[in-house]
Write a protein that holds these residues in place. Structure first.
Motif, PDB file in Angstrom:
ATOM      1  N   LEU A  95       0.863  -1.178   0.000  1.00  0.00           N
ATOM      2  CA  LEU A  95       0.000   0.000   0.000  1.00  0.00           C
ATOM      3  C   LEU A  95       0.897   1.224   0.000  1.00  0.00           C
ATOM      4  CD1 LEU A  95      -2.967   1.012   0.151  1.00  0.00           C
ATOM      5  CD2 LEU A  95      -2.626   1.231   2.628  1.00  0.00           C
ATOM      6  N   PHE A  96       0.805   1.988  -1.074  1.00  0.00           N
ATOM      7  CA  PHE A  96       1.681   3.151  -1.268  1.00  0.00           C
ATOM      8  C   PHE A  96       0.992   4.403  -0.764  1.00  0.00           C
ATOM      9  CE2 PHE A  96       5.343   4.999  -3.334  1.00  0.00           C
ATOM     10  CZ  PHE A  96       4.934   6.276  -3.697  1.00  0.00           C
ATOM     11  N   ASP A  97       1.776   5.262  -0.110  1.00  0.00           N
ATOM     12  CA  ASP A  97       1.248   6.499   0.453  1.00  0.00           C
ATOM     13  C   ASP A  97       1.233   7.562  -0.635  1.00  0.00           C
ATOM     14  OD1 ASP A  97       2.330   8.642   3.242  1.00  0.00           O
ATOM     15  OD2 ASP A  97       0.417   8.477   2.167  1.00  0.00           O
ATOM     16  N   ARG A 139      11.009  -0.009  -8.272  1.00  0.00           N
ATOM     17  CA  ARG A 139      11.568  -0.357  -6.959  1.00  0.00           C
ATOM     18  C   ARG A 139      10.686  -1.388  -6.266  1.00  0.00           C
ATOM     19  NH1 ARG A 139      10.127   1.635  -2.119  1.00  0.00           N
ATOM     20  NH2 ARG A 139       9.031   3.411  -3.082  1.00  0.00           N
ATOM     21  N   LEU A 140       9.377  -1.179  -6.307  1.00  0.00           N
ATOM     22  CA  LEU A 140       8.478  -2.108  -5.645  1.00  0.00           C
ATOM     23  C   LEU A 140       8.499  -3.476  -6.324  1.00  0.00           C
ATOM     24  CD1 LEU A 140       5.490   0.281  -4.849  1.00  0.00           C
ATOM     25  CD2 LEU A 140       7.164  -0.676  -3.255  1.00  0.00           C
ATOM     26  N   ARG A 187      12.914  -4.989   0.837  1.00  0.00           N
ATOM     27  CA  ARG A 187      12.842  -3.829   1.734  1.00  0.00           C
ATOM     28  C   ARG A 187      11.820  -2.846   1.196  1.00  0.00           C
ATOM     29  NH1 ARG A 187      13.986  -3.902   6.624  1.00  0.00           N
ATOM     30  NH2 ARG A 187      14.404  -1.660   6.686  1.00  0.00           N
ATOM     31  N   LEU A 188      11.090  -2.234   2.113  1.00  0.00           N
ATOM     32  CA  LEU A 188      10.167  -1.167   1.755  1.00  0.00           C
ATOM     33  C   LEU A 188      10.741   0.158   2.216  1.00  0.00           C
ATOM     34  CD1 LEU A 188       6.743  -2.731   2.791  1.00  0.00           C
ATOM     35  CD2 LEU A 188       7.756  -2.612   0.518  1.00  0.00           C
ATOM     36  N   SER A 189      10.072   1.254   1.827  1.00  0.00           N
ATOM     37  CA  SER A 189      10.502   2.585   2.237  1.00  0.00           C
ATOM     38  C   SER A 189       9.378   3.227   3.049  1.00  0.00           C
ATOM     39  CB  SER A 189      10.781   3.435   0.993  1.00  0.00           C
ATOM     40  OG  SER A 189       9.549   3.905   0.455  1.00  0.00           O
ATOM     41  N   PRO A 190       9.624   4.388   3.654  1.00  0.00           N
ATOM     42  CA  PRO A 190       8.549   5.063   4.381  1.00  0.00           C
ATOM     43  C   PRO A 190       7.374   5.480   3.495  1.00  0.00           C
ATOM     44  CG  PRO A 190      10.686   5.962   5.007  1.00  0.00           C
ATOM     45  CD  PRO A 190      10.933   5.059   3.848  1.00  0.00           C
ATOM     46  N   PHE A 207       9.784  -4.421   7.879  1.00  0.00           N
ATOM     47  CA  PHE A 207      10.513  -4.534   6.609  1.00  0.00           C
ATOM     48  C   PHE A 207      10.750  -3.166   5.973  1.00  0.00           C
ATOM     49  CE2 PHE A 207      10.262  -8.838   7.451  1.00  0.00           C
ATOM     50  CZ  PHE A 207       8.956  -9.179   7.740  1.00  0.00           C
ATOM     51  N   GLY A 208      10.848  -2.155   6.805  1.00  0.00           N
ATOM     52  CA  GLY A 208      11.178  -0.818   6.333  1.00  0.00           C
ATOM     53  C   GLY A 208       9.986   0.050   6.003  1.00  0.00           C
TER      54      GLY A 208
END
Lengths: 554, 188
Positions: A105-107, A117-118, A129-132, A183-184
């Motif tokens: 789920l992307f912000d 990247r995803l 790894r995920l990002s904020p 996972f980030g």
């Protein structure tokens, strides 16, 4: 129990010693305060909009898709990656390494670089790894039999069997939905201030709701591939009937023990709601009608609710019997004064635990204006740990234990059956597991989930100290009891913080813990596959994202 | 360099501290302290890794453990200046000073024996050998601000912490693998 003025006194909250027993937790029913229901109410109330912004799935069912939800201030996008998984690789276990579909789920709205990247990370799940910018990570597998049946029928221009849909209830089931910084991904503290994400698990609910749309799109797509011009879409009432499955094992069980603040707030909200409804001086015809309809629906649901597990089958038999009795009771004339309280008190005497908890849910259902605000009180700020008050005396600490943990004294921890189990985390995939203390190695690395035993041990240790000594001084020489002491102080103002049972006992059923948490999620169709593993359905027979307006228009 | 979330930072710090021999409740404080530093742009996990490694090799002493020192003055807040002695990895004391401020409603702080406030950079430079610290009850300069950005953790430090964290898990056996819950037939 009954006195001349009983009808005039406000309803008290139910006693924790009754409410927090494992067997009652294991009889919990979803209510309108569940996180799923709160989520859906907000989507409608605030006029959120939905659209599918990307569909690049090929004839093998492989590719990517994006589903966008647009609210008054922010938007969110579910990014889905689908693959054609060989059957031998499909597994619900945490140790699985590949899935039919993976999601984040992307912000906001992802750009092409985000999607690249995803694509490199999301299909790897825990190994990526995920990002904020991502709020949740999840994955789902097909319910193979039902998925095939649906694709087959739609491809041939026909609708699937309602009975087949009833048997399973979903096309795909998630096997994990990770949020809160795992996972980030974004930390909860980064988004908990947003109204739409303030209540517990809203990001997870949003993710699963959008996954539901994807599962149906995928089935229709595969039907199109197979049947070409003959293929049809799923009929609206059948679309509505499909939810998203979830397969959960022990991994979820420690959560309620590790988060006593959350557990307390959830239960307190529900019990307060019950007390408010009981206190209503009268019942309107509309609310009585709504209540009867809720019971009628519950009866229908209980008939389609299936389980192969003997414990659950017995509970279902009790539930069906109790729902019939509630229906019968409420056909009669309703008392003029405090009718809901009269019904509740009758239920406490006449119904089993399943029936009582189902009655609770039914009592709340017509009373949204009375109870829905309690949903705002269910979250907790867990960013700080609860500080120990070391100035409290040993004597006062023991008094707290006597007052709030008297229930723990009923277990005989010298009896081997009371310490038969131990909770641990596996090295292999960092999974919580339950071991047999006498048959397996690893008990020396036991996780401290046996709160009853820990509190009794703390009390025993404190009983040898000077009662006037400070707890801080005592703990300095007893560091092994520090976490228990913290819990005791924490629980003092929180009546529902503890599961009031022995989680180490041989006859402890983890599914009782799972059912409690899943009821608060809003899950239906609780279907234990063993004492430690359960299937549920989310969003079954609820609105879908495309019941909202389109995001494209505004 | 890996960017961990705050949740991961706290969970990891807790597991590593348990694995290094701290009791669960003490490890909770170590994890809180590590996360507090990370929220303010300081590599708490790196500092924790160095401290746990030193402690496991050299044992406790001569410098005092910062976690136990912080716990002691938070549990029983001192009313007057207190000499803490020589404290190892003293930047780990800052979260406890902040917790003490919340408890007492005052502005306690760390100072050298001569009374000069010790700023975070001075504390950062002090590793396991430690520095002499006095805890003053009020008047400290403003706190470190919370930052939005995540702090990078060196792979070497993660490996150190992972090795400690492994001590909290139970290795695989055929028996344990079969018992996590899901039945033999996952598919239907």
């Amino acid at each position: 129990m009954t006195g001349p003025d009983r009808a005039c006194r406000p309803a008290a909250l139910r006693e924790p010693d009754r409410v927090m027993r494992l067997s009652r937790l294991g009889s919990a029913h979803p209510t309108r305060l569940s996180f799923l229901r709160q989520f859906l109410r907000r989507m409608k109330r605030e006029g959120w909009r939905f659209d599918r912004t990307l569909w690049q799935v090929d004839e093998n069912g492989e590719g990517r898709a994006c589903y966008r939800l647009k609210g008054p201030e922010r938007c969110y996008t579910l990014v889905a990656f689908a693959r054609d998984l060989p059957a031998g690789m499909r597994s619900d276990r945490v140790i699985a390494t590949a899935w039919d579909a993976t999601f984040a789920l992307f912000d906001g709205e992802p750009g092409e670089q985000d999607l690249v990247r995803l694509a490199a990370n999301v299909p790897l799940q825990e190994a990526g790894r995920l990002s904020p910018r991502e709020l949740t990570l999840s994955r789902a597998n097909r319910s193979v039999r039902l998925f095939e049946h649906v694709v087959d029928r739609l491809a041939a221009g026909r609708q699937p069997d309602r009975a087949a849909l009833d048997e399973v209830g979903y096309l795909m089931r998630t096997t994990a939905v990770y949020g809160s910084g795992k996972f980030g991904a974004a930390d909860r503290v980064a988004y908990a201030g947003r109204p739409e994400l303030a209540a517990p698990f809203q990001a997870e609910m949003m993710s699963v709701w959008l996954i539901r749309a994807f599962t149906i799109d995928l089935a229709e797509h595969m039907a199109q591939v197979r049947g070409g011009g003959v293929a049809v879409g799923l009929a609206p009432d059948l679309r509505r009937w499909l939810g998203v499955g979830n397969s959960t094992g022990l991994g979820m069980a420690p959560f309620l023990v590790r988060h006593p603040g959350l557990l307390n707030n959830w239960v307190l909200a529900r019990e307060t709601a019950l007390a408010r409804v009981r206190d209503l001086p009268s019942a309107t015809p509309e609310r009585i009608a709504a209540f009867r309809e809720t019971i009628a629906t519950a009866i229908v649901n209980s008939e389609t609710w299936r389980s192969a597990h003997p414990v659950q089958q017995a509970k279902l038999a009790d539930l069906r019997r109790d729902l019939a009795r509630i229906a019968e009771r409420t056909e009669e004339a309703w008392p003029m004064r405090r009718p809901w309280d009269a019904l509740w008190q009758w239920g406490e005497g006449a119904l089993g635990e399943e029936g009582q908890e189902a009655l609770l849910a039914a009592l709340l259902e017509p009373h949204g204006e009375v109870v829905d605000d309690l949903g705002d009180a269910m979250a907790v700020d867990e960013s700080a740990i609860f500080p120990i008050d070391g100035t409290m005396t040993v004597e006062r600490t023991r008094a707290l234990i006597a007052r709030h943990y008297g229930w723990a004294g009923r277990f005989d921890f010298d009896d081997p059956s009371q310490t038969a189990l131990f909770w641990y985390v596996s090295e292999e995939k960092l999974e919580p597991r339950l071991g047999d203390r006498r048959a397996e190695a690893g008990a020396e690395r036991e996780q401290p989930l046996g709160i009853a035993r820990a509190v009794m041990e703390l009390d025993a240790a404190l009983s040898t100290r000077d009662p006037a000594e400070s707890l801080g001084a005592a703990l300095a020489t007893l560091p092994q009891h520090r976490h228990t002491a913290r819990r005791v102080q924490f629980a003092a103002g929180r009546p529902y913080a503890e599961i009031r049972d022995n989680l180490l006992a041989a006859d402890m059923l983890p599914i009782d813990i799972l059912r409690m948490k899943l009821a608060f999620f809003g899950a239906s169709r609780f279907d234990p596959r063993s004492d430690r593993w359960v299937r549920i359905s989310l969003f079954q027979n609820e609105d879908a994202p495309d019941d909202l307006g389109s995001a494209e228009g505004g | 360099m890996i960017l961990l979330s705050l949740n991961e930072t706290r969970a990891f710090a807790h597991k590593a501290s348990c694995g290094a021999g701290y009791r669960w409740g003490v490890a909770e404080e170590a994890a809180m302290a590590t996360e507090w530093l990370a929220r303010r742009g300081i590599d708490g996990l790196g500092i924790l890794a160095a401290w746990l490694e030193h402690r496991s090799r050299m044992g406790s002493g001569p410098a005092a453990c910062p976690i136990e020192t912080g716990i002691a003055f938070c549990d029983l807040p001192p009313a007057s200046p207190r000499a803490l002695g020589t404290v190892a990895a003293p930047v780990l004391l800052l979260p406890f000073v902040d917790a003490l401020a919340a408890r007492t409603g005052r502005r306690p702080g760390l100072a050298a024996p001569g009374g000069e406030w010790l700023a975070p950079p001075e504390l950062m430079g002090r590793g396991p050998r430690g520095v002499q610290i006095v805890l003053l009850a009020d008047g400290a300069p403003p706190d470190l601000p919370v930052r939005d950005a995540r702090v990078g953790v060196a792979a070497r430090d993660l490996a150190t912490l992972e090795a400690f964290a492994r001590e909290t898990t139970v290795p695989l056996s055929a028996h344990s693998r079969g018992d996590a819950g899901a039945g033999l037939l996952d598919n239907d």
